[in-house]
Design a protein around this motif. Structure first.
Motif, short mmCIF file in Angstrom:
data_model
loop_
_atom_site.label_atom_id
_atom_site.label_comp_id
_atom_site.label_asym_id
_atom_site.label_seq_id
_atom_site.Cartn_x
_atom_site.Cartn_y
_atom_site.Cartn_z
N THR A 124 -22.88 -16.85 10.73
CA THR A 124 -23.33 -15.49 10.43
C THR A 124 -22.32 -14.45 10.94
N ILE A 125 -22.45 -13.24 10.42
CA ILE A 125 -21.63 -12.12 10.85
C ILE A 125 -22.43 -11.33 11.89
N GLU A 126 -21.85 -11.10 13.04
CA GLU A 126 -22.50 -10.31 14.08
C GLU A 126 -22.63 -8.87 13.60
N SER A 127 -23.84 -8.31 13.62
CA SER A 127 -24.07 -6.98 13.09
C SER A 127 -23.87 -5.85 14.09
N TYR A 128 -23.90 -6.14 15.38
CA TYR A 128 -23.90 -5.07 16.37
C TYR A 128 -22.67 -5.05 17.27
N LEU A 129 -21.77 -5.95 17.09
CA LEU A 129 -20.59 -6.03 17.96
C LEU A 129 -19.34 -5.77 17.14
N LEU A 130 -18.49 -4.89 17.66
CA LEU A 130 -17.23 -4.59 17.00
C LEU A 130 -16.14 -4.59 18.05
N ILE A 131 -15.07 -5.33 17.77
CA ILE A 131 -13.91 -5.34 18.65
C ILE A 131 -12.84 -4.52 17.95
N HIS A 132 -12.37 -3.49 18.62
CA HIS A 132 -11.34 -2.62 18.02
C HIS A 132 -10.01 -2.90 18.69
N TYR A 133 -9.02 -3.21 17.90
CA TYR A 133 -7.66 -3.32 18.41
C TYR A 133 -6.73 -2.74 17.36
N PRO A 134 -5.79 -1.93 17.81
CA PRO A 134 -4.89 -1.27 16.86
C PRO A 134 -4.04 -2.27 16.10
N SER A 135 -3.87 -2.02 14.85
CA SER A 135 -2.97 -2.83 14.04
C SER A 135 -2.43 -1.96 12.91
N ALA A 136 -1.36 -2.38 12.34
CA ALA A 136 -0.71 -1.60 11.28
C ALA A 136 -0.82 -2.33 9.94
N TYR A 137 -0.96 -1.56 8.91
CA TYR A 137 -0.91 -2.07 7.55
C TYR A 137 0.20 -1.33 6.84
N TYR A 138 1.01 -2.05 6.13
CA TYR A 138 2.15 -1.46 5.44
C TYR A 138 1.97 -1.57 3.94
N PHE A 139 2.35 -0.53 3.25
CA PHE A 139 2.31 -0.51 1.80
C PHE A 139 3.75 -0.27 1.32
N TYR A 140 4.25 -1.18 0.54
CA TYR A 140 5.61 -1.06 0.03
C TYR A 140 5.57 -0.74 -1.45
N VAL A 141 6.40 0.19 -1.85
CA VAL A 141 6.55 0.50 -3.28
C VAL A 141 8.04 0.46 -3.62
N ARG A 142 8.30 0.26 -4.87
CA ARG A 142 9.69 0.20 -5.32
C ARG A 142 10.38 1.54 -5.05
N GLN A 143 11.60 1.47 -4.60
CA GLN A 143 12.37 2.67 -4.31
C GLN A 143 12.41 3.57 -5.54
N GLY A 144 12.10 4.82 -5.36
CA GLY A 144 12.08 5.77 -6.46
C GLY A 144 10.72 5.95 -7.10
N ASN A 145 9.74 5.11 -6.76
CA ASN A 145 8.40 5.24 -7.33
C ASN A 145 7.59 6.23 -6.48
N VAL A 146 8.00 7.47 -6.56
CA VAL A 146 7.42 8.54 -5.74
C VAL A 146 5.96 8.79 -6.10
N VAL A 147 5.63 8.68 -7.36
CA VAL A 147 4.25 8.93 -7.80
C VAL A 147 3.30 7.96 -7.12
N LEU A 148 3.63 6.68 -7.14
CA LEU A 148 2.77 5.69 -6.50
C LEU A 148 2.73 5.88 -4.99
#
Length: 63
Positions: A30-54
């Motif tokens: 089961t998934i614990e409903s009342y406990l949350l462990i917070h630890y900082p982490s990074a997520y990176y999003f890469y786009v093709r060079q020049g794809n400024v709109v995205l």
């Protein structure tokens, strides 16, 4: 390991927990409903060079 009671809980990312739950549902885990462990982490999003709109759309959505 969790199913065999070698430990009591296994922390999972909020992004992965639902997929893991459905993958191992038959193990009666089961998934614990009342406990949350917070630890900082990074997520990176890469786009093709020049794809400024995205890049701008991703940045705007995240902000």
């Amino acid at each position: 390991m969790l199913h065999k009671k070698r430990f009591d809980f296994f922390p999972r990312s909020i992004i992965k927990i639902e997929g893991n739950y459905h993958e191992f549902k038959k193990l009666n885990i089961t998934i614990e409903s009342y406990l949350l462990i917070h630890y900082p982490s990074a997520y990176y999003f890469y786009v093709r060079q020049g794809n400024v709109v995205l890049a701008n759309a991703i940045e705007s959505g995240l902000n």
